[in-house]
Write an enzyme that holds these catalytic residues in place. Structure first.
Site, short mmCIF file in Angstrom:
data_model
loop_
_atom_site.label_atom_id
_atom_site.label_comp_id
_atom_site.label_asym_id
_atom_site.label_seq_id
_atom_site.Cartn_x
_atom_site.Cartn_y
_atom_site.Cartn_z
CD GLU A 29 -2.69 -47.02 41.42
OE1 GLU A 29 -2.84 -45.90 40.90
OE2 GLU A 29 -2.10 -47.96 40.84
CD GLU A 62 -1.19 -48.37 37.82
OE1 GLU A 62 -0.01 -48.76 37.74
OE2 GLU A 62 -1.51 -47.27 38.31
CG PHE A 85 -6.57 -40.86 35.54
CD1 PHE A 85 -7.68 -40.02 35.46
CD2 PHE A 85 -5.69 -40.70 36.58
CE1 PHE A 85 -7.89 -39.03 36.42
CE2 PHE A 85 -5.89 -39.71 37.54
CZ PHE A 85 -7.00 -38.88 37.45
CG PHE A 88 -2.76 -44.68 34.76
CD1 PHE A 88 -1.96 -43.97 33.87
CD2 PHE A 88 -3.27 -43.99 35.85
CE1 PHE A 88 -1.67 -42.63 34.05
CE2 PHE A 88 -2.98 -42.65 36.05
CZ PHE A 88 -2.19 -41.96 35.15
CG HIS A 131 -3.87 -37.80 33.94
ND1 HIS A 131 -2.56 -37.43 33.76
CD2 HIS A 131 -3.96 -38.19 35.23
CE1 HIS A 131 -1.89 -37.59 34.90
NE2 HIS A 131 -2.71 -38.04 35.80
C1 LIG Z 1 0.72 -45.57 36.34
C2 LIG Z 1 0.07 -44.52 37.17
N1 LIG Z 1 -0.76 -44.89 38.14
C3 LIG Z 1 -1.38 -43.97 38.89
C4 LIG Z 1 -1.15 -42.64 38.68
C5 LIG Z 1 -1.83 -41.58 39.52
N2 LIG Z 1 -0.84 -40.98 40.39
C6 LIG Z 1 -0.24 -39.83 40.06
S1 LIG Z 1 0.95 -39.42 41.14
C7 LIG Z 1 0.61 -40.74 42.11
C8 LIG Z 1 1.40 -40.97 43.36
C9 LIG Z 1 2.81 -41.12 43.04
O1 LIG Z 1 3.56 -41.17 44.21
P1 LIG Z 1 5.12 -40.95 44.15
O2 LIG Z 1 5.71 -41.75 43.04
O3 LIG Z 1 5.62 -41.21 45.51
O4 LIG Z 1 5.31 -39.43 43.75
P2 LIG Z 1 4.80 -38.13 44.50
O5 LIG Z 1 3.46 -37.82 43.95
O6 LIG Z 1 4.77 -38.41 45.95
O7 LIG Z 1 5.79 -37.09 44.13
C10 LIG Z 1 -0.39 -41.51 41.56
C11 LIG Z 1 -0.90 -42.75 42.15
C12 LIG Z 1 -0.28 -42.30 37.64
N3 LIG Z 1 -0.03 -41.02 37.32
N4 LIG Z 1 0.33 -43.26 36.91
#
Ligand SMILES: Cc1ncc(C[n+]2csc(CCOP(=O)(O)OP(=O)(O)O)c2C)c(N)n1
Lengths: 325, 321
Positions: A29, A62, A85, A88, A131
């Site tokens: 990611e 993931e 992290f 995850f 995290h």
């Molecule tokens: C399971 C997981 N994978 C990766 C992350 C890291 N991460 C935090 S927010 C995000 C993007 C999420 O996008 P979206 O669901 O569209 O929400 P937005 O941030 O745009 O509000 C990622 C990849 C996480 N918090 N949890």
């Protein structure tokens, strides 16, 4: 010699291995286009160098990322995938724990899974327990997975190269706090074998066994005790599985005293495994009971004073050593 | 049911408060050592929290994610307790355990918040199941981003909720980005709302900067849920004005795209509509901003003057004792 942070050293290892072997590809990611454009990060600039065919930005998925690695590895590629992290990892874990670790065995040794899962870990950045959660002991509990946790940029580069060339699945856990601490890294194809610990400071009075970011804490405690004439030997495990039992036992037999130090929580932590090894194999050599210095049995809190309380420090290590001297 | 002027004014007040709250955080988090951790804001997306929460009852439950400030403020969470938590203080709503990322405010039925992307959806199914199990006259709202639909949990939860007709409203806040990946870089179909049909529920796409339209869609979904007809997926089409977090320099977000969306500001839009309808004067609008500024200044002062938790307090709250 060049000085690199651990993130840059990992970046070099990835570059060199991708140049060496066209079967190596990356997925994760934001590993190509990222929200963080710091050049200190492990995947910085790789998409520019290798393009989107080999540096795959994925959806937030993931399980699919890990499964992609399992399938592509079985089919002859050499995937290096990233878990953003450590917490995850649980979402990727079915593919890693039930599949990468077991499918070769289930095939009677006919299939292999040469893949690397890079996991970014460690407390200390105020983001809290979803995290920051060091799960290395969970992974080490799964036969079929190698678990590597480097503490220095040089080790990270050399071990990652070995991991990518290894025909087994390797979980490569990187403490993010180390990305920004520069140290010397030799140029060229400097590989470091998986499964070999490294004595980072020799000493005769007491052994500290540790890994990853806690190496710095161990060395700080050792320096402080040296001023008082106590010679601490610091053994950096570097790899949890396969475990370098010889290195641990050799040091403990020499010093007769042991402190095991890790950032992860205490109960069920990997320090217990090392303690058991020493009790089974070197009990007679111990001059004092061994000690564990670990994170307490709590999730990592976000507030700075609480998070600081969580992370083991040199004071605690010095105190533990004083108890057994 | 049409949305009353009273409700529209409330939504406007809520959005203005959320904007002020987050604009202050944009500045505060740049001050070294002031606020630990990542700072993730929903600037420009305020209509989603305001529109959805405007039509909920006190008994309804919400579950939100890493981008939660506007949801929680719209639900009526105390700005002081939120701000103190963001500052890591003992007086914060979670005593410093959470920080900004997983603010839980059970006092307003935001029982738990998760920053694990997609993880709110299965929990929402459980929250809704409890409501169904005890025949409570209440629904669950789950807020999540477009990126969350990449996770298996999205698909598993919608399937289960559709199958059991759980009283859940799945609110997808489609801000066009998941981290640095644009919508088209993480999803191969144009509409997330369209996915609802695969799980036996209606899916509706609404203008995510139009708070009254969001409120209307939520009302329909709520009535459906309370009638035992099951869940609804609402996709709110909006935009993330800032980076993923405040440290993100947005290199991958085209400047003209950001500028175009800023012209569609949900606050200006509702204010304009109310003014044109003769329901709001310029002085009243200025009053709303002044009122919000005072609330936020008060919250920041409260947070800054609050004590840090004592280190050993880290050991508390793991277990029910
Ligand atoms: C399971 C997981 N994978 C990766 C992350 C890291 N991460 C935090 S927010 C995000 C993007 C999420 O996008 P979206 O669901 O569209 O929400 P937005 O941030 O745009 O509000 C990622 C990849 C996480 N918090 N949890």
């Amino acid at each position: 010699m060049q000085k690199l942070g651990m993130g840059q050293a990992i970046n070099q290892a990835l570059r060199e291995e991708m140049q060496r072997d066209p079967r190596v590809f990356l997925a994760g990611e934001g590993i190509g286009v990222s929200i963080n454009d710091s050049p200190m990060l492990p995947t910085a600039g790789l998409i520019d160098a290798f393009g989107p065919r080999r540096v795959k930005d994925t959806p937030v998925s993931e399980a699919a990322i890990a499964g992609l690695a399992v399938g592509a590895a079985a089919a002859g590629l050499r995937p290096v995938v990233e878990v953003m992290f450590n917490p995850f990892f649980t979402l990727a874990s079915d593919m890693i724990v039930n599949h990468a670790a077991k499918l070769r065995y289930l095939s009677g040794g006919k299939t292999s899974f040469p893949l690397v899962v890079r996991v970014k870990s460690g407390a200390g950045f105020g983001a809290g327990c979803q995290h920051s959660h060091n799960l290395e002991a969970w992974v080490a509990h799964c036969p079929g997975l190698k678990v590597v946790m480097p503490a220095t940029p040089r080790d990270a580069k050399g071990l990652l190269k070995s991991a990518i060339r290894d025909d087994n699945p390797v979980v490569f856990i990187e403490d993010m706090g180390l990305y920004f601490v520069p140290a010397e890294v030799p140029d060229g194809d400097d590989t470091i074998p998986i499964g070999k610990a490294d004595v980072k400071r020799p000493g005769r009075d007491v052994t500290i066994v540790t890994w990853s970011k806690m190496l710095g804490v161990a060395l700080e405690a050792a320096a402080r005790l040296a001023e008082r004439g106590v010679e601490v030997e610091v053994v950096d495990l570097r790899t949890l599985t396969p475990l370098d039992t010889d290195a641990i036992l050799t040091s403990v037999r020499k010093t007769g005293r042991l402190v095991v130090l890790h950032e992860a929580t205490r109960t069920g932590g990997f320090a217990g495994e090392i303690a058991a090894l020493v009790m089974e194999k070197a009990f007679a050599d111990l001059k004092a009971p061994l000690r564990r210095v670990t994170g307490p049995d709590i999730p990592v809190p976000a507030s700075p004073p609480l998070e600081k309380f969580y992370i083991p420090d040199a004071d605690q290590v010095v105190a533990a050593i004083e108890e057994i001297l | 049911m049409p949305i009353s002027t009273r409700m529209k004014l409330d939504m406007l007040r809520t959005m203005v408060l959320a904007r002020q709250f987050e604009d202050s955080l944009t500045l505060l988090c740049r001050e070294p050592g002031k606020i630990a951790g990542m700072m993730i804001l929903a600037t420009g997306q305020e209509a989603v929290g305001a529109g959805v929460c405007a039509v909920l009852n006190a008994d309804d439950v919400i579950i939100t994610n890493h981008r939660s400030h506007h949801h929680l403020l719209a639900r009526g969470a105390d700005p002081k307790a939120l701000m103190a938590e963001i500052f890591g203080r003992r007086t914060g709503c979670n005593k410093g355990k959470s920080g900004t990322l997983h603010l839980a405010v059970p006092e307003v039925n935001a029982l738990c918040t998760t920053t694990v992307v997609g993880a709110g959806l299965p929990i929402a199914a459980g929250l809704g199941f409890a409501q169904q199990y005890e025949s409570r006259d209440a629904v669950t709202v789950c807020f999540f981003g477009d990126g969350s639909t990449g996770e298996g949990s999205f698909h598993e939860s919608l399937n289960l909720a559709g199958l059991w007709r759980l009283p859940v409203i799945f609110v997808c806040e489609n801000n066009r980005y998941a981290g640095a990946q644009s919508y088209a870089e993480h999803t191969p179909v144009a509409s997330l709302a369209a996915r609802a049909s695969a799980y036996g529920m209606p899916g509706e796409s609404v203008d995510g900067n139009d708070a009254p339209a969001i409120a209307e869609a939520t009302l329909r979904a709520r009535e459906r849920a309370l009638a035992g007809e099951g869940p609804t997926l609402i996709e709110c089409m909006t935009y993330r004005w800032h980076g993923h977090g405040e440290a993100d320099r947005q290199r991958y977000q085209p400047a003209d795209e950001i500028a175009a969306w800023k012209k569609k500001c949900p606050i200006e839009r509702l204010a304009k509509a109310l003014r044109e309808a003769g329901e709001l004067t310029d002085a009243e609008l200025a009053g709303l901003w002044a009122e919000a500024a005072a609330i936020v200044a008060d919250a920041v002062r409260y947070a800054e003057e609050s004590p840090w938790p004592a280190p050993e307090e880290a050991l508390d709250d793991v277990w029910v004792v």
